[in-house]
Motif scaffolding. Structure first.
Motif, PDB file in Angstrom:
ATOM      1  N   ASN A 147       0.869  -1.179   0.000  1.00 17.48           N
ATOM      2  CA  ASN A 147       0.000   0.000   0.000  1.00 17.48           C
ATOM      3  C   ASN A 147       0.902   1.224   0.000  1.00 17.48           C
ATOM      4  OD1 ASN A 147      -2.539  -1.333   0.176  1.00 17.48           O
ATOM      5  ND2 ASN A 147      -2.071  -1.808   2.296  1.00 17.48           N
ATOM      6  N   ILE A 148       0.718   2.073  -1.008  1.00 11.05           N
ATOM      7  CA  ILE A 148       1.476   3.321  -1.023  1.00 11.05           C
ATOM      8  C   ILE A 148       0.499   4.475  -0.878  1.00 11.05           C
ATOM      9  CG2 ILE A 148       3.336   2.367  -2.428  1.00 11.05           C
ATOM     10  CD1 ILE A 148       2.260   4.185  -4.721  1.00 11.05           C
ATOM     11  N   SER A 149       1.007   5.554  -0.328  1.00 13.23           N
ATOM     12  CA  SER A 149       0.184   6.742  -0.115  1.00 13.23           C
ATOM     13  C   SER A 149       0.956   7.972  -0.538  1.00 13.23           C
ATOM     14  CB  SER A 149      -0.196   6.883   1.363  1.00 13.23           C
ATOM     15  OG  SER A 149      -0.871   5.737   1.819  1.00 13.23           O
ATOM     16  N   VAL A 150       0.241   8.876  -1.143  1.00 11.37           N
ATOM     17  CA  VAL A 150       0.752  10.216  -1.384  1.00 11.37           C
ATOM     18  C   VAL A 150       0.166  11.055  -0.258  1.00 11.37           C
ATOM     19  CG1 VAL A 150       0.638  12.216  -2.913  1.00 11.37           C
ATOM     20  CG2 VAL A 150       0.914   9.928  -3.881  1.00 11.37           C
ATOM     21  N   VAL A 151       1.024  11.624   0.569  1.00  8.23           N
ATOM     22  CA  VAL A 151       0.565  12.390   1.729  1.00  8.23           C
ATOM     23  C   VAL A 151       0.939  13.852   1.517  1.00  8.23           C
ATOM     24  CG1 VAL A 151       0.704  12.687   4.230  1.00  8.23           C
ATOM     25  CG2 VAL A 151       0.797  10.384   3.237  1.00  8.23           C
ATOM     26  N   GLN A 152      -0.091  14.689   1.450  1.00  7.81           N
ATOM     27  CA  GLN A 152       0.128  16.129   1.298  1.00  7.81           C
ATOM     28  C   GLN A 152       0.529  16.668   2.654  1.00  7.81           C
ATOM     29  OE1 GLN A 152      -3.312  18.284  -0.037  1.00  7.81           O
ATOM     30  NE2 GLN A 152      -2.200  20.185  -0.303  1.00  7.81           N
ATOM     31  N   GLN A 153       1.753  17.203   2.716  1.00 10.38           N
ATOM     32  CA  GLN A 153       2.231  17.710   3.992  1.00 10.38           C
ATOM     33  C   GLN A 153       3.115  18.928   3.791  1.00 10.38           C
ATOM     34  OE1 GLN A 153       4.205  13.637   4.482  1.00 10.38           O
ATOM     35  NE2 GLN A 153       5.486  14.925   5.743  1.00 10.38           N
ATOM     36  N   ASN A 154       2.999  19.836   4.713  1.00 11.98           N
ATOM     37  CA  ASN A 154       3.768  21.063   4.701  1.00 11.98           C
ATOM     38  C   ASN A 154       4.704  20.998   5.893  1.00 11.98           C
ATOM     39  OD1 ASN A 154       4.774  23.640   4.602  1.00 11.98           O
ATOM     40  ND2 ASN A 154       2.791  24.647   4.614  1.00 11.98           N
ATOM     41  N   LYS A 155       5.971  20.889   5.615  1.00 16.39           N
ATOM     42  CA  LYS A 155       6.958  20.798   6.693  1.00 16.39           C
ATOM     43  C   LYS A 155       7.688  22.130   6.810  1.00 16.39           C
ATOM     44  CE  LYS A 155       7.246  16.242   7.768  1.00 16.39           C
ATOM     45  NZ  LYS A 155       7.733  15.516   8.881  1.00 16.39           N
ATOM     46  N   ALA A 156       6.995  23.117   7.322  1.00 13.06           N
ATOM     47  CA  ALA A 156       7.613  24.420   7.553  1.00 13.06           C
ATOM     48  C   ALA A 156       8.556  24.303   8.749  1.00 13.06           C
ATOM     49  CB  ALA A 156       6.536  25.469   7.813  1.00 13.06           C
ATOM     50  N   ALA A 157       9.396  25.286   8.914  1.00 15.46           N
ATOM     51  CA  ALA A 157      10.396  25.249   9.981  1.00 15.46           C
ATOM     52  C   ALA A 157       9.759  25.143  11.369  1.00 15.46           C
ATOM     53  CB  ALA A 157      11.277  26.493   9.911  1.00 15.46           C
ATOM     54  N   GLN A 158       8.599  25.754  11.563  1.00 13.95           N
ATOM     55  CA  GLN A 158       8.010  25.797  12.898  1.00 13.95           C
ATOM     56  C   GLN A 158       6.859  24.817  13.099  1.00 13.95           C
ATOM     57  OE1 GLN A 158       7.092  29.852  12.570  1.00 13.95           O
ATOM     58  NE2 GLN A 158       9.127  30.545  13.083  1.00 13.95           N
ATOM     59  N   SER A 159       6.314  24.250  12.024  1.00 18.18           N
ATOM     60  CA  SER A 159       5.188  23.347  12.220  1.00 18.18           C
ATOM     61  C   SER A 159       5.102  22.340  11.085  1.00 18.18           C
ATOM     62  CB  SER A 159       3.881  24.147  12.287  1.00 18.18           C
ATOM     63  OG  SER A 159       3.607  24.702  11.018  1.00 18.18           O
ATOM     64  N   SER A 160       4.417  21.262  11.369  1.00 17.91           N
ATOM     65  CA  SER A 160       4.136  20.257  10.350  1.00 17.91           C
ATOM     66  C   SER A 160       2.629  20.211  10.161  1.00 17.91           C
ATOM     67  CB  SER A 160       4.632  18.889  10.798  1.00 17.91           C
ATOM     68  OG  SER A 160       6.034  18.888  10.873  1.00 17.91           O
ATOM     69  N   VAL A 169      -4.471  12.540   2.155  1.00 16.99           N
ATOM     70  CA  VAL A 169      -3.853  11.246   1.901  1.00 16.99           C
ATOM     71  C   VAL A 169      -4.559  10.587   0.721  1.00 16.99           C
ATOM     72  CG1 VAL A 169      -3.328   8.961   2.855  1.00 16.99           C
ATOM     73  CG2 VAL A 169      -3.275  10.968   4.348  1.00 16.99           C
ATOM     74  N   TRP A 170      -3.770  10.119  -0.251  1.00 13.67           N
ATOM     75  CA  TRP A 170      -4.281   9.398  -1.422  1.00 13.67           C
ATOM     76  C   TRP A 170      -3.651   8.016  -1.404  1.00 13.67           C
ATOM     77  CZ3 TRP A 170      -3.417  14.405  -0.869  1.00 13.67           C
ATOM     78  CH2 TRP A 170      -4.366  15.300  -1.351  1.00 13.67           C
ATOM     79  N   ASN A 171      -4.461   6.968  -1.378  1.00 11.01           N
ATOM     80  CA  ASN A 171      -3.963   5.597  -1.258  1.00 11.01           C
ATOM     81  C   ASN A 171      -4.057   4.822  -2.567  1.00 11.01           C
ATOM     82  OD1 ASN A 171      -3.404   5.869   1.506  1.00 11.01           O
ATOM     83  ND2 ASN A 171      -5.485   5.322   2.066  1.00 11.01           N
ATOM     84  N   PHE A 172      -3.046   3.989  -2.791  1.00 14.72           N
ATOM     85  CA  PHE A 172      -2.991   3.098  -3.946  1.00 14.72           C
ATOM     86  C   PHE A 172      -2.458   1.752  -3.487  1.00 14.72           C
ATOM     87  CE2 PHE A 172      -2.423   7.414  -5.438  1.00 14.72           C
ATOM     88  CZ  PHE A 172      -3.311   7.487  -6.500  1.00 14.72           C
ATOM     89  N   ARG A 173      -2.743   0.746  -4.269  1.00 15.05           N
ATOM     90  CA  ARG A 173      -2.269  -0.600  -3.978  1.00 15.05           C
ATOM     91  C   ARG A 173      -1.386  -1.055  -5.137  1.00 15.05           C
ATOM     92  NH1 ARG A 173      -4.200  -4.366  -0.326  1.00 15.05           N
ATOM     93  NH2 ARG A 173      -3.976  -6.524  -0.945  1.00 15.05           N
ATOM     94  N   LEU A 174      -0.145  -1.440  -4.829  1.00 14.15           N
ATOM     95  CA  LEU A 174       0.774  -1.943  -5.836  1.00 14.15           C
ATOM     96  C   LEU A 174       0.816  -3.463  -5.737  1.00 14.15           C
ATOM     97  CD1 LEU A 174       3.818   0.493  -5.460  1.00 14.15           C
ATOM     98  CD2 LEU A 174       1.769   0.741  -6.858  1.00 14.15           C
ATOM     99  N   GLU A 175       0.737  -4.099  -6.881  1.00 12.64           N
ATOM    100  CA  GLU A 175       0.769  -5.554  -6.954  1.00 12.64           C
ATOM    101  C   GLU A 175       2.077  -5.979  -7.603  1.00 12.64           C
ATOM    102  OE1 GLU A 175      -2.032  -8.023  -9.536  1.00 12.64           O
ATOM    103  OE2 GLU A 175      -3.113  -7.702  -7.650  1.00 12.64           O
ATOM    104  N   ASN A 176       2.751  -6.956  -7.020  1.00  8.95           N
ATOM    105  CA  ASN A 176       4.020  -7.450  -7.548  1.00  8.95           C
ATOM    106  C   ASN A 176       3.772  -8.096  -8.912  1.00  8.95           C
ATOM    107  OD1 ASN A 176       6.477  -8.651  -8.080  1.00  8.95           O
ATOM    108  ND2 ASN A 176       6.752  -9.412  -5.980  1.00  8.95           N
ATOM    109  N   GLY A 177       4.322  -7.509  -9.957  1.00  7.93           N
ATOM    110  CA  GLY A 177       4.126  -8.014 -11.313  1.00  7.93           C
ATOM    111  C   GLY A 177       4.954  -9.234 -11.636  1.00  7.93           C
ATOM    112  N   ASP A 178       5.892  -9.591 -10.752  1.00  8.65           N
ATOM    113  CA  ASP A 178       6.762 -10.737 -10.992  1.00  8.65           C
ATOM    114  C   ASP A 178       6.428 -11.906 -10.085  1.00  8.65           C
ATOM    115  OD1 ASP A 178       8.220  -9.339 -12.943  1.00  8.65           O
ATOM    116  OD2 ASP A 178       9.420  -8.375 -11.382  1.00  8.65           O
ATOM    117  N   ALA A 179       5.399 -11.790  -9.291  1.00  5.10           N
ATOM    118  CA  ALA A 179       5.049 -12.865  -8.335  1.00  5.10           C
ATOM    119  C   ALA A 179       4.223 -13.939  -9.016  1.00  5.10           C
ATOM    120  CB  ALA A 179       4.270 -12.298  -7.163  1.00  5.10           C
TER     121      ALA A 179
END
Length: 172
Positions: free
Chosen positions: A144-157, A162-172
């Motif tokens: 399971n991979i996620s794209v997480v929108q985050q702002n890591k400013a110097a003083q706060s996070s 969150v956007w979720n996706f499922r990756l399947e092993n293509g060689d399994a």
């Protein structure tokens, strides 16, 4: 036969105009009511491998407001949405709406952040072997991979989505 007082004609056009005006006013009111009930769609993220791609709306998103790290982590640990097959050493491409890139985003795998924060709408991870054997454990069949929108400013996070996706092993 209808009789009208002398010198007066039937005001048919006035009645028609009033009916049209009422109909137009009703249609405008109904349209505004429908628009006010609609939510603005969340920005989208897309995962591409080779010629295949999947796109998703946010699993967790509050119109740009901070959802907090705890909620973002819970959301990233949920089962991924759309599935895409990833053969070994294939390039994994991730695209995000400009709204996500303006804030910044990071790639998370199985609920753990694995990259620094990017401020680009597109990034490719070339030759990544996501399904490699890990310390004596067999290679996983899915991730399971996620794209997480985050702002890591110097003083706060700030975690905004969150956007979720499922990756399947293509060689399994």
């Amino acid at each position: 036969m209808t009789t009208l007082p002398r010198g007066e004609a039937a005001d048919v056009h006035g009645v028609v105009r009033r009916r049209r005006a009422v109909a137009v006013a009703g249609a405008v009111s109904a349209g505004l009511l429908l628009l006010s009930a609609c939510d603005k769609p969340s920005p989208r993220a897309t995962v591409t491998v080779g010629k295949n791609s999947v796109s998703a709306e946010a699993a967790c998103y509050d119109d740009g407001k901070d959802i907090g790290q705890e909620e973002a982590t819970k959301c990233a640990q949920k089962k991924g949405g759309d599935t895409i097959e990833v053969p070994q050493s294939e390039t994994l491409r991730i695209g995000v709406d400009p709204e996500i890139a303006d804030t910044g985003w990071a790639l998370w795998i199985n609920g753990q952040q694995v990259t620094s924060v990017y401020k680009k709408t597109y990034y490719s991870f070339q030759g990544v072997d996501l399904f490699a054997d890990q310390q004596g454990q067999a290679a996983p069949k899915t991730l399971n991979i996620s794209v997480v929108q985050q702002n890591k400013a110097a003083q706060s996070s700030k975690y905004e989505g969150v956007w979720n996706f499922r990756l399947e092993n293509g060689d399994a």
